[in-house]
Design an enzyme around this catalytic site. Structure first.
Site, PDB file in Angstrom:
ATOM      1  CE  LYS A 120      -4.229  -2.068   1.602  1.00 20.61           C
ATOM      2  NZ  LYS A 120      -3.753  -3.476   1.767  1.00 20.61           N
TER       3      LYS A 120
HETATM    4  C1  LIG Z   1      -4.317  -4.556   1.131  1.00 21.61           C
HETATM    5  C2  LIG Z   1      -3.523  -5.803   1.005  1.00 21.61           C
HETATM    6  C3  LIG Z   1      -3.879  -6.826   0.094  1.00 21.61           C
HETATM    7  C4  LIG Z   1      -5.134  -6.759  -0.751  1.00 21.61           C
HETATM    8  O1  LIG Z   1      -5.074  -5.767  -1.749  1.00 21.61           O
HETATM    9  P1  LIG Z   1      -6.398  -5.277  -2.499  1.00 21.61           P
HETATM   10  O2  LIG Z   1      -5.984  -4.112  -3.278  1.00 21.61           O
HETATM   11  O3  LIG Z   1      -7.374  -4.920  -1.395  1.00 21.61           O
HETATM   12  O4  LIG Z   1      -6.902  -6.405  -3.324  1.00 21.61           O
HETATM   13  C5  LIG Z   1      -3.071  -7.941  -0.001  1.00 21.61           C
HETATM   14  N1  LIG Z   1      -1.966  -8.067   0.766  1.00 21.61           N
HETATM   15  C6  LIG Z   1      -1.593  -7.119   1.653  1.00 21.61           C
HETATM   16  C7  LIG Z   1      -0.392  -7.344   2.483  1.00 21.61           C
HETATM   17  C8  LIG Z   1      -2.349  -5.952   1.802  1.00 21.61           C
HETATM   18  O5  LIG Z   1      -1.980  -5.010   2.690  1.00 21.61           O
END
Ligand SMILES: *Cc1c(COP(=O)(O)O)cnc(C)c1O
Length: 480
Positions: A120
């Site tokens: 993120k």
């Molecule tokens: C947010 C997240 C995901 C999922 O991503 P999306 O965009 O919601 O599909 C997967 N792995 C980690 C470690 C995350 O923080």
């Protein structure tokens, strides 16, 4: 470039108009009016711009991609924002998103080297700089209110810390995040970051955010905003690393690759879809879910079924524990040939009424695979443990639980001659308990996190009470 709503609203808006907003006025999500096409000459030029991940290459590639979608920020400013965001100092490597080979034709793309060790950061760091830029330009302020059970909240705080014009009020369930996650968030002492630990569970935090957002007067008066995963700018920032991954896994532009994406809210893999629509030679987009298999069910059967809270499992890949996939509407809009009225009927009406819709009998459904390249699979706690053990035994590499879901599902979709890139969405230190369960040892801790649990903390513990949170925001908004 203008943006439209997936639910057919006639209004068209520019990038900076939707940057600070969430949903479109009709409740839909924003998408560009069309996907800019990257022809062979451009792809080849971008490969040299990225330059194998030489210093500055990723930032330069980001500028190229963003320029196609943003026409209301002067080019020199946009370039400066990209240069400031994607640095070796922040990501620890000049490539920013280096590929790591597991075996011939099977790669991990490291998206977790940012400040909070999860993918993120890739988008949120850019968002922090874009917000600061746009707010200064307008002479406005923004108070970001969010609820988190871990990854999103810390990524938002690390992106917004010290930014002028922005304050963050982040609610988390008191005592329910891992020690490491608490330390990451609560050790931020920046004046514009407010951690609020709510005596309750994550749903209580989310309810408070909803209540505050529904209080239109309060929201307007205190300039309340969000940074959730439906924000178009976040999605756009993620498009860049699909291109960067492709350039690293191939040597010529006639090759195709596939990506496997550990998925929850469909934000990450939706950026893969956008890249593919732009012309990046992607064979398949493999959606990997955990036990919360809303998306796997859809891609197998055509049924999209939102889960109740009671049917949403708490798993060892918690950032994928979702009851509905908030970005999924964007893909369905494309799948239905951009029929906004139909999307509105499905997402705005039927889903609210029945909690599900079915496209399995619609001829368009098979195009999800044939035309758009989507396939899927699911993984369980036992699969994660096995995959973490197997990856460590064979390649001496420790992977996190979400990435393990990806590796497990990727192996079910390998095609001869097509390199597979699994997106590594977090580092194992964030989910140490499961690593210990799988391997009987602690995962490595990046040196900058040594002793983080012992740092001074700043957090306000409060009851699960909307009025109390509003009073706290009012009081702290008044500060200079
Ligand atoms: C947010 C997240 C995901 C999922 O991503 P999306 O965009 O919601 O599909 C997967 N792995 C980690 C470690 C995350 O923080």
């Amino acid at each position: 470039m203008k943006y439209l709503s997936t639910r057919g609203h006639p209004e068209r808006r520019h990038f900076c108009e939707i940057l600070l907003e969430g949903l479109a006025p009709d409740g839909g999500l924003y998408l560009p009016e069309h996907y800019p096409q990257v022809d062979a000459a451009t792809l080849s030029r971008w490969r040299s711009v990225f330059n194998g991940g030489a210093p500055g290459g990723y930032a330069a590639l980001a500028f190229e991609v963003l320029s196609l979608y943003i026409d209301d920020i002067p080019a020199a400013d946009l370039k400066a924002l990209c240069d400031k965001t994607y640095t070796e100092a922040v990501y620890g490597t000049p490539q920013i998103v280096p590929l790591k080979m597991l075996e011939e034709g099977f790669w991990l793309e490291a998206l977790s080297n940012g400040p909070t060790l999860a993918f993120k950061d890739m988008a949120m760091q850019l968002l922090g700089n874009l917000f600061e830029y746009e707010l200064a330009r307008r002479g406005e302020q923004l108070n970001i209110l969010g609820a988190t059970s871990g990854d999103t909240g810390s990524a938002a705080e690390y992106a917004m810390r010290g930014k002028r014009g922005v304050r963050v009020f982040m609610l988390s369930p008191h005592g329910r995040m891992s020690k490491f996650q608490q330390a990451q968030m609560f050790s931020l002492l920046d004046e514009n970051i407010h951690n609020i630990a709510i005596e309750g569970v994550f749903d209580d935090c989310q309810d408070i955010v909803k209540n505050v957002s529904n209080d239109i007067d309060f929201k307007r008066l205190h300039k309340i905003g969000t940074v959730n995963s439906i924000n178009w700018a976040r999605l756009l920032a993620q498009v860049v690393y699909y291109f960067a991954g492709y350039f690293q896994a191939t040597s010529t532009d006639d090759q195709r690759v596939s990506f496997t994406v550990p998925s929850g809210n469909f934000g990450n893999v939706c950026a893969g879809h956008v890249s593919r629509m732009m012309g990046l030679p992607i064979a398949q987009l493999v959606v990997a879910t955990n036990e919360n298999d809303v998306l796997d069910e859809f891609f197998r059967t055509g049924t999209y079924r939102v889960r109740a809270s009671a049917d949403t499992h708490e798993t060892s890949s918690p950032s994928m524990d979702i009851s509905k996939a908030s970005n999924f509407e964007r893909f369905v809009f494309d799948l239905l040939d951009r029929d906004g009225a139909r999307v509105k009927a499905l997402f705005g009406q039927q889903l609210g009424r029945e909690g599900r819709f079915e496209l399995g009998d619609d001829p368009v459904f098979e195009q999800a695979a044939t035309r758009y390249g989507f396939v899927s699979g699911r993984s369980t706690h036992l699969n994660r443990l096995e995959t973490i053990r197997d990856t460590f035994a064979r390649f001496q590499m420790v992977i996190d639980t979400h990435t393990a879901d990806g590796v497990k599902v990727a192996r079910e979709h390998l095609q001869p001659g097509v390199p597979m890139i699994v997106l590594e969405t977090a580092l194992p230190i964030k989910f140490a308990e499961t690593i210990v369960e799988a391997l009987g040892r602690q995962p490595d801790r990046p040196p900058q996190f040594d002793g983080i649990e012992n740092l001074p903390k700043r957090v306000k513990v409060m009851p699960a009470d909307t009025a109390a949170v509003q009073a706290y925001i009012t009081q702290h908004c008044a500060e200079p």
